[in-house]
Design a protein around this motif. Structure first.
Motif, mmCIF file in Angstrom:
data_model
loop_
_atom_site.group_PDB
_atom_site.id
_atom_site.type_symbol
_atom_site.label_atom_id
_atom_site.label_comp_id
_atom_site.label_asym_id
_atom_site.label_seq_id
_atom_site.Cartn_x
_atom_site.Cartn_y
_atom_site.Cartn_z
ATOM 1 N N GLU A 82 89.761 17.865 66.279
ATOM 2 C CA GLU A 82 88.537 18.606 65.979
ATOM 3 C C GLU A 82 88.323 19.792 66.915
ATOM 4 O OE1 GLU A 82 85.566 15.354 63.969
ATOM 5 O OE2 GLU A 82 85.993 15.093 66.107
ATOM 6 N N VAL A 83 89.363 20.149 67.653
ATOM 7 C CA VAL A 83 89.322 21.372 68.461
ATOM 8 C C VAL A 83 90.476 22.274 68.028
ATOM 9 C CG1 VAL A 83 88.253 20.229 70.435
ATOM 10 C CG2 VAL A 83 90.726 20.396 70.337
ATOM 11 N N TYR A 84 90.289 23.554 68.208
ATOM 12 C CA TYR A 84 91.303 24.523 67.772
ATOM 13 C C TYR A 84 92.597 24.319 68.552
ATOM 14 C CZ TYR A 84 93.327 28.992 66.329
ATOM 15 O OH TYR A 84 94.148 29.966 65.814
ATOM 16 N N TRP A 85 93.710 24.426 67.865
ATOM 17 C CA TRP A 85 94.996 23.998 68.415
ATOM 18 C C TRP A 85 95.415 24.746 69.687
ATOM 19 C CZ3 TRP A 85 99.319 27.337 68.401
ATOM 20 C CH2 TRP A 85 99.222 28.479 67.608
ATOM 21 N N ILE A 86 95.072 26.015 69.813
ATOM 22 C CA ILE A 86 95.452 26.739 71.041
ATOM 23 C C ILE A 86 94.615 26.251 72.216
ATOM 24 C CG2 ILE A 86 95.555 28.985 72.196
ATOM 25 C CD1 ILE A 86 96.156 30.244 69.474
ATOM 26 N N TYR A 87 93.321 26.067 71.984
ATOM 27 C CA TYR A 87 92.473 25.489 73.035
ATOM 28 C C TYR A 87 92.966 24.087 73.391
ATOM 29 C CZ TYR A 87 88.769 29.050 73.052
ATOM 30 O OH TYR A 87 88.048 30.210 73.218
ATOM 31 N N HIS A 88 93.326 23.325 72.363
ATOM 32 C CA HIS A 88 93.818 21.964 72.595
ATOM 33 C C HIS A 88 95.062 21.984 73.485
ATOM 34 C CE1 HIS A 88 96.303 18.385 71.462
ATOM 35 N NE2 HIS A 88 95.152 17.787 71.720
ATOM 36 N N MET A 89 95.946 22.920 73.211
ATOM 37 C CA MET A 89 97.174 23.064 74.001
ATOM 38 C C MET A 89 96.836 23.345 75.468
ATOM 39 S SD MET A 89 100.272 25.751 73.180
ATOM 40 C CE MET A 89 99.156 27.175 73.080
ATOM 41 N N TYR A 90 95.896 24.241 75.702
ATOM 42 C CA TYR A 90 95.496 24.601 77.065
ATOM 43 C C TYR A 90 94.774 23.443 77.762
ATOM 44 C CZ TYR A 90 96.528 29.584 76.192
ATOM 45 O OH TYR A 90 97.152 30.780 75.935
ATOM 46 N N ILE A 91 93.895 22.791 77.023
ATOM 47 C CA ILE A 91 93.097 21.696 77.600
ATOM 48 C C ILE A 91 93.991 20.526 78.004
ATOM 49 C CG2 ILE A 91 91.380 19.922 77.021
ATOM 50 C CD1 ILE A 91 90.021 22.184 75.278
ATOM 51 N N LYS A 92 94.920 20.156 77.129
ATOM 52 C CA LYS A 92 95.830 19.040 77.440
ATOM 53 C C LYS A 92 96.695 19.371 78.655
ATOM 54 C CE LYS A 92 97.125 15.707 75.507
ATOM 55 N NZ LYS A 92 97.831 15.531 74.235
ATOM 56 N N HIS A 93 97.153 20.611 78.721
ATOM 57 C CA HIS A 93 97.997 21.016 79.852
ATOM 58 C C HIS A 93 97.199 20.993 81.155
ATOM 59 C CE1 HIS A 93 101.636 22.889 81.483
ATOM 60 N NE2 HIS A 93 100.834 23.601 82.250
ATOM 61 N N ARG A 94 95.937 21.396 81.079
ATOM 62 C CA ARG A 94 95.111 21.481 82.283
ATOM 63 C C ARG A 94 94.700 20.101 82.797
ATOM 64 N NH1 ARG A 94 91.863 25.625 84.029
ATOM 65 N NH2 ARG A 94 93.651 26.852 83.319
ATOM 66 N N PHE A 95 94.254 19.244 81.897
ATOM 67 C CA PHE A 95 93.662 17.973 82.328
ATOM 68 C C PHE A 95 94.581 16.762 82.166
ATOM 69 C CE2 PHE A 95 90.004 20.679 81.073
ATOM 70 C CZ PHE A 95 89.438 20.811 82.329
ATOM 71 N N GLY A 96 95.704 16.937 81.503
ATOM 72 C CA GLY A 96 96.674 15.849 81.414
ATOM 73 C C GLY A 96 96.596 15.042 80.138
ATOM 74 N N ASN A 97 95.399 14.617 79.767
ATOM 75 C CA ASN A 97 95.227 13.896 78.503
ATOM 76 C C ASN A 97 93.797 14.099 78.012
ATOM 77 O OD1 ASN A 97 93.493 11.822 79.685
ATOM 78 N ND2 ASN A 97 95.351 10.917 80.548
ATOM 79 N N TRP A 98 93.544 13.660 76.783
ATOM 80 C CA TRP A 98 92.249 13.941 76.162
ATOM 81 C C TRP A 98 91.088 13.195 76.831
ATOM 82 C CZ3 TRP A 98 90.931 18.027 73.958
ATOM 83 C CH2 TRP A 98 89.784 18.111 73.162
ATOM 84 N N PRO A 99 91.226 11.909 77.156
ATOM 85 C CA PRO A 99 90.119 11.230 77.852
ATOM 86 C C PRO A 99 89.725 11.924 79.160
ATOM 87 C CG PRO A 99 91.650 9.606 77.009
ATOM 88 C CD PRO A 99 92.296 10.947 76.807
ATOM 89 N N LYS A 100 90.710 12.394 79.920
ATOM 90 C CA LYS A 100 90.399 13.095 81.175
ATOM 91 C C LYS A 100 89.678 14.408 80.894
ATOM 92 C CE LYS A 100 94.094 11.252 84.117
ATOM 93 N NZ LYS A 100 95.345 11.578 84.852
ATOM 94 N N ALA A 101 90.096 15.083 79.841
ATOM 95 C CA ALA A 101 89.440 16.342 79.471
ATOM 96 C C ALA A 101 87.986 16.086 79.093
ATOM 97 C CB ALA A 101 90.182 16.998 78.307
ATOM 98 N N LEU A 102 87.748 15.027 78.324
ATOM 99 C CA LEU A 102 86.383 14.694 77.913
ATOM 100 C C LEU A 102 85.512 14.343 79.113
ATOM 101 C CD1 LEU A 102 87.058 12.562 74.695
ATOM 102 C CD2 LEU A 102 86.273 14.933 74.820
ATOM 103 N N LYS A 103 86.081 13.615 80.057
ATOM 104 C CA LYS A 103 85.316 13.262 81.257
ATOM 105 C C LYS A 103 84.957 14.511 82.053
ATOM 106 C CE LYS A 103 86.035 8.458 82.407
ATOM 107 N NZ LYS A 103 86.234 7.521 83.518
ATOM 108 N N ASN A 104 85.887 15.432 82.158
ATOM 109 C CA ASN A 104 85.610 16.671 82.881
ATOM 110 C C ASN A 104 84.531 17.495 82.191
ATOM 111 O OD1 ASN A 104 87.452 17.580 85.339
ATOM 112 N ND2 ASN A 104 88.667 16.231 84.039
#
Length: 349
Positions: A82-104
């Motif tokens: 439910e997030v745009y794929w380029i943002y998703h690519m950047y977010i996953k790379h930055r935070f490691g995984n989706w749960p960590k990104a959500l917590k941040n």
């Protein structure tokens, strides 16, 4: 690769527009067969020269803002799809995984339409800010960061976002800057006996070649001086020193006791940060050479960029690489940046 700031901002603005369009028509995921997506991937992928610059220009907060924006738009914690794929690519790379990104991003990890609504997210954020206020007030009262055990009534309201007490304190603003401004004050009315005790600590530091640990000073000396100085940090401040500190105090103090490995906040010299008082002539030369290399690179060097004798000599004198950098008020590189440089040095692509 150097890219003008205006050009970077243009790329970011374009990305924001693309994400809005994709959200409006429900085409958020990456389509491997799409010529347009292939073209965008060539520009925005992190491994490309341009994409790396664009990615690095995003702060953690900017990426988290996008997650929060999507949550507000869809009224629940977003899933990865439910997030745009380029943002998703950047977010996953930055935070490691989706749960960590959500917590941040101050999100519950219960994502999707069956997860938490945006209203719950807002309520949790409000509760979190109220807890931060309590922590800040407690810190003011104690003249030091409160220990987790002193704020037990607050823990449950923080578990959805934070793993460790260190993360909580940082988010509440109880950081190094706070310590320097709230924990330090000059004591003007020391008695002769207290002055002798301060001298005793100073003599011990000369003997050790560094600030002494709390456990290296007699209890009665510390307790006598704490009556006026309040904290160990402020005792040392009276004689021009800072305490040996872990780079991230409380980083192993978990809010969830099930994750606790039995580690506790305590004086630890290994991996601690402290000024070394007794550098020999050779070590001073090594440190000067290290500084020259750092200034040439315009960043902290990694091990492979240092002459072997410089690295080994400073490690022996300072105890850890982070503490070598601490002597020059420098900070280490992020792990990903360090790995990228190491790979380049070894001839990797």
């Amino acid at each position: 690769m150097d890219i003008e700031l205006d050009k970077i901002n243009e790329y970011k603005k374009t990305l924001e527009h693309l994400a809005s369009e994709a959200a409006a028509c429900g085409e958020l995921e990456h389509d491997l067969e799409s010529p347009k997506h292939k073209e965008l991937m060539n520009i925005y992928k992190i491994k490309s020269a341009t994409g790396r610059v664009i990615y690095n220009s995003f702060s953690d907060e900017e990426l988290c803002d996008y997650i929060r924006k999507r949550a507000k738009e869809i009224d629940h914690v977003p899933t990865q799809k439910e997030v745009y794929w380029i943002y998703h690519m950047y977010i996953k790379h930055r935070f490691g995984n989706w749960p960590k990104a959500l917590k941040n991003a101050v999100m519950s990890t219960k994502a999707g339409s069956g997860g938490h609504s945006y209203k719950i997210i807002e309520e949790r954020e409000k509760q979190c800010e109220e807890i931060f206020d309590k922590i800040r007030k407690k810190a003011e009262e104690l003249k030091r960061p409160p220990h987790m055990g002193e704020m037990q009534d607050c823990i449950e309201g923080l578990k959805y976002k934070f793993d460790t007490w260190n993360q909580v304190l940082e988010a509440a603003g109880i950081n190094q800057e706070w310590k320097n401004t709230h924990m330090l004050f000059r004591v003007e009315d020391f008695s002769e006996e207290e002055k002798l005790l301060l001298k005793k600590i100073k003599d011990r530091s000369v003997e050790l070649g560094r600030p002494p640990l709390r456990k290296e000073i007699e209890e009665d000396v510390k307790e006598t001086l704490k009556r006026k100085c309040k904290t160990w940090r402020n005792i040392l401040y009276q004689i021009g020193m800072e305490p040996v500190e872990k780079s991230k105090p409380f980083a192993e103090t978990y809010l969830d006791s099930r994750k606790d490995k039995g580690m506790r906040h305590r004086d630890i010299l290994s991996n601690g940060l402290y000024k070394v008082f007794r550098l020999g002539k050779k070590e001073k030369e090594y440190l000067a050479e290290f500084k020259t290399i750092m200034e040439t690179l315009n960043r902290a060097p990694i091990k492979e960029e240092l002459p072997k004798e410089v690295y080994e000599g400073l490690m022996k004198a300072c105890g850890s690489y982070r503490n070598v950098l601490f002597q020059l008020d420098a900070v280490p590189l992020e792990k990903t940046e360090e790995q990228r440089i190491r790979k380049r040095i070894k001839g990797g692509k």
